[in-house]
Design a protein around this motif. Sequence first.
Motif, PDB file in Angstrom:
ATOM      1  N   LYS A 212      -6.955  -8.732  35.070  1.00  0.00           N
ATOM      2  CA  LYS A 212      -8.036  -9.507  34.471  1.00  0.00           C
ATOM      3  C   LYS A 212      -8.494  -9.823  36.508  1.00  0.00           C
ATOM      4  O   LYS A 212      -9.838  -9.352  36.294  1.00  0.00           O
TER       5      LYS A 212
ATOM      6  N   CYS B  71      -6.512   4.022  44.094  1.00  0.00           N
ATOM      7  CA  CYS B  71      -7.120   4.702  43.024  1.00  0.00           C
ATOM      8  C   CYS B  71      -8.540   5.498  44.040  1.00  0.00           C
ATOM      9  O   CYS B  71      -9.372   6.319  43.386  1.00  0.00           O
TER      10      CYS B  71
ATOM     11  N   ASN C 152      -6.322   6.144  33.409  1.00  0.00           N
ATOM     12  CA  ASN C 152      -7.018   6.072  34.803  1.00  0.00           C
ATOM     13  C   ASN C 152      -5.759   6.975  35.635  1.00  0.00           C
ATOM     14  O   ASN C 152      -4.590   6.748  35.237  1.00  0.00           O
TER      15      ASN C 152
ATOM     16  N   ASN D 113     -11.511   1.489  33.606  1.00  0.00           N
ATOM     17  CA  ASN D 113     -11.694   1.311  32.180  1.00  0.00           C
ATOM     18  C   ASN D 113     -13.055   1.543  31.803  1.00  0.00           C
ATOM     19  O   ASN D 113     -14.099   1.379  32.549  1.00  0.00           O
TER      20      ASN D 113
ATOM     21  N   HIS E 254     -14.533   6.180  39.367  1.00  0.00           N
ATOM     22  CA  HIS E 254     -13.479   6.003  39.043  1.00  0.00           C
ATOM     23  C   HIS E 254     -12.847   5.838  37.675  1.00  0.00           C
ATOM     24  O   HIS E 254     -14.142   4.230  37.162  1.00  0.00           O
TER      25      HIS E 254
ATOM     26  N   THR F 212       2.195  -2.279  20.781  1.00  0.00           N
ATOM     27  CA  THR F 212       0.489  -2.290  21.579  1.00  0.00           C
ATOM     28  C   THR F 212      -0.341  -1.785  20.160  1.00  0.00           C
ATOM     29  O   THR F 212       0.635  -1.463  19.409  1.00  0.00           O
TER      30      THR F 212
HETATM   31  O1  UT7 Z   1      -7.412   2.030  39.663  1.00  0.00           O
HETATM   32  C1  UT7 Z   1      -7.332   0.311  39.933  1.00  0.00           C
HETATM   33  C2  UT7 Z   1      -8.095  -0.373  38.707  1.00  0.00           C
HETATM   34  N1  UT7 Z   1      -7.536  -1.050  37.973  1.00  0.00           N
HETATM   35  C3  UT7 Z   1      -8.064  -1.725  36.756  1.00  0.00           C
HETATM   36  O2  UT7 Z   1      -9.504  -2.108  36.985  1.00  0.00           O
HETATM   37  C4  UT7 Z   1      -7.793  -1.950  36.305  1.00  0.00           C
HETATM   38  C5  UT7 Z   1      -8.828  -3.434  35.607  1.00  0.00           C
HETATM   39  N2  UT7 Z   1      -8.112  -4.682  34.489  1.00  0.00           N
HETATM   40  C6  UT7 Z   1      -8.348  -3.911  33.417  1.00  0.00           C
HETATM   41  O3  UT7 Z   1      -8.504  -2.925  33.488  1.00  0.00           O
HETATM   42  C7  UT7 Z   1      -7.941  -4.690  32.627  1.00  0.00           C
HETATM   43  O4  UT7 Z   1      -7.735  -6.275  32.842  1.00  0.00           O
HETATM   44  C8  UT7 Z   1      -6.668  -4.341  30.806  1.00  0.00           C
HETATM   45  C9  UT7 Z   1      -7.060  -3.579  30.490  1.00  0.00           C
HETATM   46  C10 UT7 Z   1      -5.767  -4.611  32.179  1.00  0.00           C
HETATM   47  C11 UT7 Z   1      -6.505  -5.932  30.382  1.00  0.00           C
HETATM   48  O5  UT7 Z   1      -8.034  -6.134  29.646  1.00  0.00           O
HETATM   49  P1  UT7 Z   1      -8.343  -7.642  29.612  1.00  0.00           P
HETATM   50  O6  UT7 Z   1      -9.298  -7.709  28.175  1.00  0.00           O
HETATM   51  O7  UT7 Z   1      -8.682  -8.516  31.069  1.00  0.00           O
HETATM   52  O8  UT7 Z   1      -7.247  -8.367  28.748  1.00  0.00           O
HETATM   53  P2  UT7 Z   1      -6.362  -9.770  29.513  1.00  0.00           P
HETATM   54  O9  UT7 Z   1      -5.583  -9.313  30.441  1.00  0.00           O
HETATM   55  O10 UT7 Z   1      -6.776 -11.220  29.372  1.00  0.00           O
HETATM   56  O11 UT7 Z   1      -4.979  -9.533  27.823  1.00  0.00           O
HETATM   57  C12 UT7 Z   1      -5.245 -10.256  27.095  1.00  0.00           C
HETATM   58  C13 UT7 Z   1      -4.386 -10.134  25.940  1.00  0.00           C
HETATM   59  C14 UT7 Z   1      -3.561 -10.591  26.431  1.00  0.00           C
HETATM   60  O12 UT7 Z   1      -3.070 -11.932  25.593  1.00  0.00           O
HETATM   61  P3  UT7 Z   1      -2.745 -13.712  25.401  1.00  0.00           P
HETATM   62  O13 UT7 Z   1      -2.035 -13.675  26.819  1.00  0.00           O
HETATM   63  O14 UT7 Z   1      -4.234 -13.668  25.211  1.00  0.00           O
HETATM   64  O15 UT7 Z   1      -2.421 -13.806  23.988  1.00  0.00           O
HETATM   65  C15 UT7 Z   1      -2.083  -9.810  26.621  1.00  0.00           C
HETATM   66  O16 UT7 Z   1      -0.832 -10.661  26.631  1.00  0.00           O
HETATM   67  O17 UT7 Z   1      -4.148  -9.074  25.588  1.00  0.00           O
HETATM   68  C16 UT7 Z   1      -2.231  -8.583  25.396  1.00  0.00           C
HETATM   69  N3  UT7 Z   1      -2.406  -7.491  26.185  1.00  0.00           N
HETATM   70  C17 UT7 Z   1      -1.835  -6.130  24.990  1.00  0.00           C
HETATM   71  N4  UT7 Z   1      -2.017  -6.318  23.751  1.00  0.00           N
HETATM   72  C18 UT7 Z   1      -2.085  -5.190  23.195  1.00  0.00           C
HETATM   73  C19 UT7 Z   1      -2.315  -6.919  27.055  1.00  0.00           C
HETATM   74  N5  UT7 Z   1      -1.818  -6.280  27.189  1.00  0.00           N
HETATM   75  C20 UT7 Z   1      -1.366  -5.429  26.065  1.00  0.00           C
HETATM   76  C21 UT7 Z   1      -1.341  -4.238  25.175  1.00  0.00           C
HETATM   77  N6  UT7 Z   1      -1.670  -4.188  24.110  1.00  0.00           N
HETATM   78  N7  UT7 Z   1      -0.823  -2.798  25.714  1.00  0.00           N
END
Ligand code: UT7
Length: 328
Positions: free
Chosen positions: A221, A115, A285, A258, A255, A31
């Motif tokens: 997501k 949460c 979080n 993000n 909360h 990351t």
């Molecule tokens: O308190 C409980 C509630 N929880 C939440 O509210 C969390 C809610 N979700 C989120 O905050 C977001 O969805 C995340 C921060 C978890 C992810 O953000 P996103 O913009 O939805 O990213 P994504 O899951 O669509 O991933 C985009 C890309 C993926 O790569 P590809 O498939 O596009 O090539 C992931 O593999 O980012 C990649 N990725 C990372 N890259 C670098 C996922 N995690 C990481 C990371 N570092 N740590």
Amino acid sequence: MTVRRALISGCGAYLPERVIDNAEMAALVDTTDEWIVSRTGIRQRHVAAEGEFTSHLAVKAASAALAAADCQATDVDAIVLATATPDETFPATATVVQAELGMVRGFAFDVQAVCSGFIYALAVADNFITAGQAERVLVIGAETFSRILDWSDRTTCVLFGDGAGAVLLEANEGSGVSGDPSDRGILATQLHTDGRHHDMLYVDGGPSSTQTTGQLRMLGKEVFRHAVTNLSSVVGETLAKAGLETSDIDWVVPHQANKRIIDGTARKLKLASEKVVVTVDRHANTSAASVPLALAEAVGDGRITAGDVVLMEAMGGGFAWGGCVARW
Ligand code: UT7
């Protein structure tokens, strides 16, 4: 006719000493600081030391809340502790905290709504007080999520941290008149769950199913997609119950999952970002601890003061979500 209200009379917080910043995370998993900050707003998280348990964090936060309220533990009737990471499967971590605080009467138990746990615990405690069953209740959110993370999964391990926050609720006579500045205390709470969404955020183990602790699994997501919708609707419901409008809110304490969810919810509710308390950049979080940690910060630095209308909201695993509006 006056009404019995639960006034928040003191806040406390505790964060473990050890800080892991995004650069250190990047040495553990594939990351970057840039990815984590741009997708979440998180810059660092606190992580409990070996041998430091949820109860240890909770006792420190609870002691600070009692000191802020100028109240002795022996004057507390009940402890409601929200956690998804208890010291042990049983007894309740709240009872460990009770013993550590030297509280030799009353009762203590845990609430598990991940949460949203702190909002659920507030609602439970508020009901004890308004029903006349308790005068003073300690409400704690405390977590050691570092213990249930899969530290090889970059999609989850960068998002969470450890910590604890606490408030003391005390019975108070309010006017019951909507919008009256002297009508202080919790004005309304609103809770929801929808168990159909289990697979989007869960821990893949437990005493009954696998006899292991398990690790956190999340379809980020999908959770994100539901979060803004559920949070903005529960805020509307909570305010309506209290006979208030969005324009009556002085502070939103959301909360801290993000920054994009926090901003998206504020935008949807047409709330100025200056009114939103944000700690996710420094705490990440912390699940049930995130709202009371943010509350303690905003009360401690003088942003939240007596008479302010404070809206708290949270959403997480279950799904479980909820809101609470209080006049400080
Ligand atoms: O308190 C409980 C509630 N929880 C939440 O509210 C969390 C809610 N979700 C989120 O905050 C977001 O969805 C995340 C921060 C978890 C992810 O953000 P996103 O913009 O939805 O990213 P994504 O899951 O669509 O991933 C985009 C890309 C993926 O790569 P590809 O498939 O596009 O090539 C992931 O593999 O980012 C990649 N990725 C990372 N890259 C670098 C996922 N995690 C990481 C990371 N570092 N740590």
